[in-house]
Write an enzyme that holds these catalytic residues in place. Structure first.
Site, PDB file in Angstrom:
ATOM      1  N   HIS A 142      36.290  46.081  30.195  1.00 25.77           N
ATOM      2  CA  HIS A 142      37.643  45.867  29.689  1.00 25.77           C
ATOM      3  C   HIS A 142      37.678  44.981  28.443  1.00 25.77           C
ATOM      4  O   HIS A 142      38.745  44.781  27.862  1.00 25.77           O
ATOM      5  CB  HIS A 142      38.519  45.240  30.771  1.00 25.77           C
ATOM      6  CG  HIS A 142      38.735  46.118  31.957  1.00 25.77           C
ATOM      7  ND1 HIS A 142      39.261  47.378  31.863  1.00 25.77           N
ATOM      8  CD2 HIS A 142      38.474  45.924  33.283  1.00 25.77           C
ATOM      9  CE1 HIS A 142      39.332  47.929  33.070  1.00 25.77           C
ATOM     10  NE2 HIS A 142      38.863  47.062  33.946  1.00 25.77           N
ATOM     11  N   ARG A 193      29.098  42.769  32.307  1.00 24.23           N
ATOM     12  CA  ARG A 193      29.758  43.731  33.184  1.00 24.23           C
ATOM     13  C   ARG A 193      29.777  45.060  32.425  1.00 24.23           C
ATOM     14  O   ARG A 193      30.451  45.202  31.409  1.00 24.23           O
ATOM     15  CB  ARG A 193      31.187  43.334  33.539  1.00 24.23           C
ATOM     16  CG  ARG A 193      31.840  44.475  34.357  1.00 24.23           C
ATOM     17  CD  ARG A 193      33.078  44.087  35.097  1.00 24.23           C
ATOM     18  NE  ARG A 193      34.224  43.871  34.227  1.00 24.23           N
ATOM     19  CZ  ARG A 193      35.467  43.672  34.698  1.00 24.23           C
ATOM     20  NH1 ARG A 193      35.703  43.658  36.007  1.00 24.23           N
ATOM     21  NH2 ARG A 193      36.465  43.452  33.869  1.00 24.23           N
ATOM     22  N   GLU A 205      35.897  45.739  44.806  1.00 26.68           N
ATOM     23  CA  GLU A 205      37.257  45.662  44.254  1.00 26.68           C
ATOM     24  C   GLU A 205      38.106  46.868  44.627  1.00 26.68           C
ATOM     25  O   GLU A 205      39.221  47.019  44.126  1.00 26.68           O
ATOM     26  CB  GLU A 205      37.184  45.535  42.730  1.00 26.68           C
ATOM     27  CG  GLU A 205      36.335  46.600  42.061  1.00 26.68           C
ATOM     28  CD  GLU A 205      36.148  46.369  40.573  1.00 26.68           C
ATOM     29  OE1 GLU A 205      36.897  45.559  39.992  1.00 26.68           O
ATOM     30  OE2 GLU A 205      35.268  47.018  39.980  1.00 26.68           O
ATOM     31  N   ASP A 209      41.836  43.953  40.885  1.00 27.21           N
ATOM     32  CA  ASP A 209      41.743  45.289  41.466  1.00 27.21           C
ATOM     33  C   ASP A 209      41.776  45.242  42.989  1.00 27.21           C
ATOM     34  O   ASP A 209      42.359  46.116  43.626  1.00 27.21           O
ATOM     35  CB  ASP A 209      40.471  45.984  40.988  1.00 27.21           C
ATOM     36  CG  ASP A 209      40.629  46.577  39.597  1.00 27.21           C
ATOM     37  OD1 ASP A 209      41.717  47.096  39.297  1.00 27.21           O
ATOM     38  OD2 ASP A 209      39.667  46.531  38.814  1.00 27.21           O
TER      39      ASP A 209
END
Length: 262
Positions: A46, A73, A148, A174
Site C-alpha cells: 500500500h 511488506r 488479517e 483488515d
C-alpha cells in the site's frame, strides 16, 4: 543490528520494535534507521514504492550508524515479488493475506532456496550483506505471515505450525473489517477484535514463533508487547508527518498576536 542478529532475536521471540514506512524517501529512511528502532518496514503493498524506491530505501537503511534492518511488506504472496525484495537486500518479508497453511507454506518456499524452497538464485545486491551462500541466507532472512482475514484467523493454529515460518503479523485494519467491523476503527467489534488478537498471539506462542502487530503509536506498541507480543511496529511516516505538521500549525495559529478588534 545486522541481519543475522535480527533473525536470531526474532526466532528467540525477543522484543523488537520497528517503524513502518509508506513514503519513498531514502533520506527519511536513513534518519529513521539511526533512531534506535530494530527494523524499518517498507510497505510495497500500500506504500508509494516502486522497485527502485524499495531498493534505495533498503540501501539507506544500511548506512553507518543504523540500528535497524530493512523488512519489506510485499504486494502479494508471489514468488517473484518475494524474491525481488530479498534480492534487493531485505532481511525479511511480511507476506499479506495469508488465508491458510498452504498459503504460509508457499510464502516460506518463496523465501528459501532449494532444497528447502523454490527461491531462484540471483542475490545481486543482497549477497553483499546476506549470504551469498544459501545456508547463510536461510539463517539470516525471515518470513512473516500476515493474519488479517477471516480465513486466516480460522486457520491460524495450522498457519503458525507451518515448518520454516518465523512469525505472524497482525494487520489490525483488515482484521477488524474481516470480523465484521464497518470501519477499521469500528468500536462495536472491539471485544471480538481483541479475542482474535489474543487467539493469534497464543497460537504463535504455542508454535514457538514470533508474534507481531501493527500499532498507531508507541504507547500502543508498549501495551501489545506487555501483553505477550514479541515484536511491534509503530506506524507510520506519512501519518505522523501530517499529525506533527498539523500540531505545529495549530500551535502557531493559536499563538499569533492579534490586534484588538481583529
Amino acid at each position: 543490528m545486522n541481519s543475522a542478529n535480527f533473525a536470531t532475536a526474532l526466532r528467540a521471540r525477543q522484543h523488537l520494535i520497528g517503524y513502518w514506512s509508506l513514503l519513498d524517501s531514502p533520506i527519511a529512511a536513513e534518519r529513521l534507521a539511526r533512531l534506535g528502532y530494530d527494523y524499518l518496514a517498507f510497505d510495497a503493498q500500500h506504500g508509494l514504492f516502486g522497485y527502485e524506491g524499495m531498493l534505495n530505501n533498503l540501501m539507506a537503511t544500511d548506512t553507518k550508524g543504523s540500528t535497524a534492518v530493512g523488512l519489506v511488506r510485499v504486494g502479494a504472496n508471489d514468488p517473484a515479488a518475494i524474491g525481488r525484495a530479498l534480492d534487493a537486500g531485505a532481511t525479511g518479508v511480511i507476506v499479506p493475506l495469508i488465508d491458510n497453511a498452504r498459503d504460509a507454506a508457499d510464502a516460506v518456499a518463496a523465501v528459501r532456496y532449494p532444497p528447502l524452497g523454490k527461491r531462484s538464485y540471483g542475490p545481486m545486491r543482497s549477497q553483499l550483506r546476506i549470504g551469498p551462500d544459501p545456508a547463510d541466507a536461510h539463517e539470516q532472512t525471515v518470513v512473516l505471515a500476515m493474519i488479517e482475514t477471516a480465513e486466516g484467523l480460522a486457520d491460524v493454529e495450522r498457519i503458525c505450525a507451518t515448518p520454516g515460518l518465523d512469525g505472524v503479523y497482525i494487520g489490525p485494519s483488515d482484521l477488524r473489517l474481516a470480523i465484521g467491523g464497518s470501519t477499521t476503527q469500528d468500536p462495536t467489534v472491539s471485544d471480538a477484535f481483541e479475542a482474535a488478537v489474543t487467539r493469534i498471539r497464543e497460537a504463535a506462542a504455542e508454535a514457538g514463533i514470533a508474534a507481531g502487530i501493527h500499532n498507531a503509536d508507541g504507547a500502543s506498541a508498549a501495551k501489545r508487547l506487555a501483553e505477550g507480543f514479541t515484536f511491534a511496529t509503530v506506524a507510520c511516516d506519512i501519518v505522523h508527518l501530517q499529525q506533527v505538521a498539523t500540531a505545529h500549525l495549530t500551535a502557531a495559529r493559536d499563538g499569533q498576536i492579534r490586534e484588538p478588534g481583529v
